[in-house]
Scaffold this active site. Sequence first.
Site, PDB file in Angstrom:
ATOM      1  N   LYS A 275      17.975  11.524 -67.516  1.00 41.33           N
ATOM      2  CA  LYS A 275      17.922  12.992 -68.096  1.00 41.33           C
ATOM      3  C   LYS A 275      17.264  13.824 -67.276  1.00 41.33           C
ATOM      4  O   LYS A 275      15.649  13.629 -67.164  1.00 41.33           O
ATOM      5  CB  LYS A 275      17.220  12.883 -69.499  1.00 41.33           C
ATOM      6  N   ARG A 280      20.829  23.297 -66.943  1.00 43.19           N
ATOM      7  CA  ARG A 280      22.110  22.852 -67.104  1.00 43.19           C
ATOM      8  C   ARG A 280      22.934  23.921 -66.168  1.00 43.19           C
ATOM      9  O   ARG A 280      22.595  25.164 -66.505  1.00 43.19           O
ATOM     10  CB  ARG A 280      22.590  22.849 -68.654  1.00 43.19           C
ATOM     11  N   ARG A 295      23.400  27.581 -69.457  1.00 45.18           N
ATOM     12  CA  ARG A 295      23.859  26.997 -70.452  1.00 45.18           C
ATOM     13  C   ARG A 295      24.117  27.964 -71.671  1.00 45.18           C
ATOM     14  O   ARG A 295      24.931  28.059 -72.740  1.00 45.18           O
ATOM     15  CB  ARG A 295      22.377  26.373 -71.077  1.00 45.18           C
ATOM     16  N   GLU A 325      23.389  19.481 -63.587  1.00 42.56           N
ATOM     17  CA  GLU A 325      21.957  20.132 -63.708  1.00 42.56           C
ATOM     18  C   GLU A 325      21.669  20.519 -62.454  1.00 42.56           C
ATOM     19  O   GLU A 325      21.788  19.840 -61.447  1.00 42.56           O
ATOM     20  CB  GLU A 325      21.066  18.745 -64.240  1.00 42.56           C
ATOM     21  N   PHE A 384      27.286  15.758 -63.130  1.00 41.18           N
ATOM     22  CA  PHE A 384      27.388  14.565 -63.790  1.00 41.18           C
ATOM     23  C   PHE A 384      28.920  14.555 -64.442  1.00 41.18           C
ATOM     24  O   PHE A 384      29.105  13.460 -65.208  1.00 41.18           O
ATOM     25  CB  PHE A 384      26.346  14.240 -64.712  1.00 41.18           C
ATOM     26  N   LYS A 482      20.740  11.248 -76.386  1.00 38.89           N
ATOM     27  CA  LYS A 482      19.631  11.487 -75.810  1.00 38.89           C
ATOM     28  C   LYS A 482      18.261  10.674 -76.100  1.00 38.89           C
ATOM     29  O   LYS A 482      18.091  10.877 -77.610  1.00 38.89           O
ATOM     30  CB  LYS A 482      19.193  12.989 -75.407  1.00 38.89           C
ATOM     31  N   LYS A 484      14.277  10.632 -75.502  1.00 40.26           N
ATOM     32  CA  LYS A 484      13.194  10.931 -74.763  1.00 40.26           C
ATOM     33  C   LYS A 484      11.751  10.451 -75.452  1.00 40.26           C
ATOM     34  O   LYS A 484      11.649   9.977 -76.488  1.00 40.26           O
ATOM     35  CB  LYS A 484      13.032  12.615 -74.757  1.00 40.26           C
TER      36      LYS A 484
END
Length: 648
Positions: A275, A280, A295, A325, A384, A482, A484
């Site tokens: 990540k 974005r 974004r 990204e 991506f 995700k 984290k």
Amino acid sequence: MSTTGEAKFSVMCSLFNWIQKSKTSAKKRSKFRKFLDAFCGPGDYFAAVRLILPGLDRERGSYGLRESVLATCLIDALGMSRDSPDAVRLINWRKGGAKDSKQLVAAPPRRLVRGFGSNAFSKVALASLVGGGAVLQSRQGMTSGGLKIKELNDLLDRLASSDNRAEKTSILSDLIKKTNAQEMKWIIMIILKDLKLGMSEKSIFHEFHQDAEDLFNVTCDLKLVCEKLRDRTRRHKRQDIEVGKPVRPQLALRVGNSSAAWKKLHGKEVVVECKFDGDRIQIHKKGKEINFFSRNFLDHPEYGHGMSEIIVQNVLVDRCILDGEMLVWDTTMNRFADFGSNQEIAKAAKEGLDSDRQLCCILTSEFSMTANLAWETIRLDVAFDILYDGDTSVIHQSLKERHELLRKVVKPIKGRLEILVPNGGLNTHCSSGIPRCSLIAYSVDDIERFFKETIENRDEGIVLKDLESTWEPSDRSGKWLKLKPEYVRAGSDLDVLIIGGYYGSGRRGGEVGQFLVGLAERAAPNTYPRRFISFCRVGTGLSDEELDAVVTKLKPYFRKYEHPKKAPPSFYEVTNHSKERPDVWIDSPEKSIILSITSDIRMIRSEVFAAPYSLRFPRIDRVRYDKPWHDCLDVESFVELVRSSNGT
Ligand code: ATP
């Protein structure tokens, strides 16, 4: 039925108040539906909908009025002296205003709204009620000014298009003349682009038209949605994405740990990706025309500096959308720069300044020809995904197929334009040098190992994706997950020592308002620590009284280290980073005070401070007068804590 343009804004204010007060979603929705039926003609839904969803209105552009500037303009528009207590309160909106304006607290709707809007309401309400403002004094308290919705939209257009503060102030003054305090409060909320109605955007779209949300997701164009769906009873054919129109991004659902992620994706073919901690970006290519959408679907032509050429030459189809990204790659350190560098670099590139950092785009393949981008210390776009390829949207194809397309369509340029696909592209290095950025996971252990690697390398975390999944605008249903580090465990208290202070601004001008805190270097058994390592800067969490008490206690030990002898006391270990340098140091750790600080345990690699990690959003939980200075947490214990909270 009147048309929206003719309708008075006071009608919308009553609607806003009602929605805000209603407890259930059904009531809120029904009121909004009735408003649309009764007050909106088919030709002018946009006039009303843009006021209730100001955050989605791209027609008007930015007002250039962040809270502090808006406060100053309002003070001027109200004709108040900038140092009057009411003006001071407005300037200090973030802190809840100056203490001496007690009457303001009595303004009734203050409880109903949070943030700046409420304060400004209090301000305006006070001005109407007690005559604090020359303009409002001449008006009748809460009597509506009769402003029409059309008139309001015209004035807001002018407010957004004017680029000088005096003109903005004069438009605000015009608005104040045409409204009462209640209406002005809502206008301020509209300018700040958040009405805080407690009604979701989804519900608002749904009440307007069954297909509104879908259409908005693929066009990000509120005006088009309102115009195309003006017949609210007729269904609209599903529209696909288009090159040149930003699409709302596919999002990731948060999971707590590797097992939960594996369980959720059970039986699926899963790719695990690093990540990236950038911005974005959606890159749209139409021949030589390149758009970089953020974004929140704003176009950023400044990102094109040095990058558009690369896209034109290395994206091998004429029309395409890449999802990715944008990162900044530090050529001197040979790794990604900290989050937040992107805009800085883009600005430098635009101004033609040299930089040893560059933006890089990492592309991931997800729509019909889109790539995801990440930026490194030189601009690096990491794709991506791909959402559009040639003349077709590819979002309905599987991620696996989109990865294949991404490989065919993008010719990666090391450090500038990379693709993130399994066994290819960026796999030679990740943010801070990990060997892989993406891999196919066959077991929960694969995920766990990859997650630990990313944490070791201080990356943001990982994203898991179902390789069979399609790309869906605005979807957060779990096709992407995700994980984290900060979700693994909520923040625990950390006892740190104050080693320096920073002067505040505004009301705290000339007084220390924030602290530099340190961790201890682990002491030999039965001795006290002798050195303290700078750790983070913290200012929030204490009341004014508590902060004053700490500052008063420490004041006798504040030492400025003026030029040329800028070195800090020898018992502190610090970096040379200018962002770290406090205005005063505590000249003796034994005299200092321990603070318990909390954060969401979002550790960030620290370039600014001497400790290996810092905290992203620290706040002071309490002052530990009960703890002696030497009970400060030491660096080793802290690192152990980080590791254990990350499950490593
Ligand atoms: P966060 O603050 O965690 O980034 P968010 O709400 O902005 O959360 P999420 O949908 O939760 O966004 O996470 C997806 C975001 O992660 C993307 O918008 C993108 O900016 C970023 N990202 C970084 N690396 C990847 C990747 N390999 N694949 C997808 N998204 C990635």
